[in-house]
Design a protein around this motif. Sequence first.
Motif, mmCIF file in Angstrom:
data_model
loop_
_atom_site.group_PDB
_atom_site.id
_atom_site.type_symbol
_atom_site.label_atom_id
_atom_site.label_comp_id
_atom_site.label_asym_id
_atom_site.label_seq_id
_atom_site.Cartn_x
_atom_site.Cartn_y
_atom_site.Cartn_z
ATOM 1 N N GLU A 297 23.208 53.375 48.630
ATOM 2 C CA GLU A 297 23.175 53.468 50.084
ATOM 3 C C GLU A 297 23.611 52.157 50.733
ATOM 4 O OE1 GLU A 297 20.828 54.446 48.051
ATOM 5 O OE2 GLU A 297 20.781 56.631 48.360
ATOM 6 N N PHE A 313 26.369 59.845 52.303
ATOM 7 C CA PHE A 313 24.989 60.035 51.852
ATOM 8 C C PHE A 313 24.646 61.513 51.757
ATOM 9 C CE2 PHE A 313 23.837 55.820 54.122
ATOM 10 C CZ PHE A 313 24.437 55.107 53.091
ATOM 11 N N THR A 316 26.341 62.976 48.546
ATOM 12 C CA THR A 316 25.813 62.498 47.262
ATOM 13 C C THR A 316 24.324 62.774 47.103
ATOM 14 O OG1 THR A 316 25.572 60.280 48.237
ATOM 15 C CG2 THR A 316 27.586 60.744 47.001
ATOM 16 N N SER A 317 23.567 62.746 48.197
ATOM 17 C CA SER A 317 22.127 63.003 48.083
ATOM 18 C C SER A 317 21.846 64.472 47.804
ATOM 19 C CB SER A 317 21.395 62.564 49.359
ATOM 20 O OG SER A 317 21.855 63.303 50.477
ATOM 21 N N HIS A 320 22.607 65.029 44.215
ATOM 22 C CA HIS A 320 21.577 64.426 43.379
ATOM 23 C C HIS A 320 20.312 65.263 43.392
ATOM 24 C CE1 HIS A 320 19.357 61.260 41.324
ATOM 25 N NE2 HIS A 320 18.421 61.335 42.278
ATOM 26 N N GLU A 321 19.914 65.743 44.578
ATOM 27 C CA GLU A 321 18.701 66.582 44.667
ATOM 28 C C GLU A 321 18.880 67.882 43.877
ATOM 29 O OE1 GLU A 321 18.122 67.122 48.786
ATOM 30 O OE2 GLU A 321 17.494 65.038 49.169
#
Length: 327
Positions: A297, A313, A316-317, A320-321
């Motif tokens: 970040e 963000f 990619t978040s 990732h989650e």
Amino acid sequence: MMSEAAVRDHLLSKSETISESSSSNIIFAKSYIEHSNGKLEGKQVEYNESSVQPVVNGDVEVMVAEVEYIESEKLDDLTDIDTSLKMLIPGLESKDWVLLCEALNNVRRLSVYHKEALEDILDTIISLLVKSLKNPRSAVCKTGIMTCADMFNAFGDKIIDFLDPLFVQLLLKSSQDKRFVCDAAEKSLVALTTWVSPVLLLPKLQSYLKNRNPRIRAKASMCFSRSVRRLGVDEIKAYGIEKLIQIAAAQLSDQLPESREAARALLLELQTAYEKFPVLAPEPNAPSEEPSVRSWERFCESNLSKLSAQAVFRVTSVAHEGLVVGS
């Protein structure tokens, strides 16, 4: 050297029996039968003597050249290389589409079996190949596209200096309405990003990411993303992971979904590389032997505008989650 008429006579010899009295009623129509059942799609063009067949149209008998497609790995070697080389340039310059396609197929055969024979005339071959990609006849265009794929495979990095005019045409053909031409162009672009070094290819690809044509941008984005995946850690560092993130972030807001999807895939690759290899972006002023890495970040915030960083963000978040939930 055989003339176009002589070669054409050879192609027709087994299917054409003409008496002097009826010769005025015979027409050789340079037409192309495109099979609608899809059985021939994804294969490459080969012209056989038996594929030239008479078709009766009223009182006129028309000789129609039918084409079929075969895979690159099934191309036979040439029986007479010297003669084929002598006929190659005249064939590529021919206005007879059957001869032109046969010459293109011979370029493919030479690329597969005797690529050294083409190295001294590579610039001339590619110049004529570009013309075939612009040809309005689909059979010629598709055969030219397949020739590109075989040449990328054979010559790899040697083709980089001649790439620009080919690349533009492949980008255009990969986004046109004719599905069988589009698919062939897509495969050729995959071959390009597979066989040409990404270090050499990425600078050329980057210039097309801002093209005014959104379809060209989209296809170029997909090529760019595939090429970045082939970079090693040292190559990413040399190119600049900051620069790559900025390029991907800019594509996230493109109007076409293909561009946005390519950008998302690229960002996920970059995030993985960043978190796995601290050497890519150490904390400023940290000892080189023990680099202290900023979080993903913080790294994005320091290299992107606030809005772009937030968009990155989100991409990619969420990914990732999804991985965490699925594990």
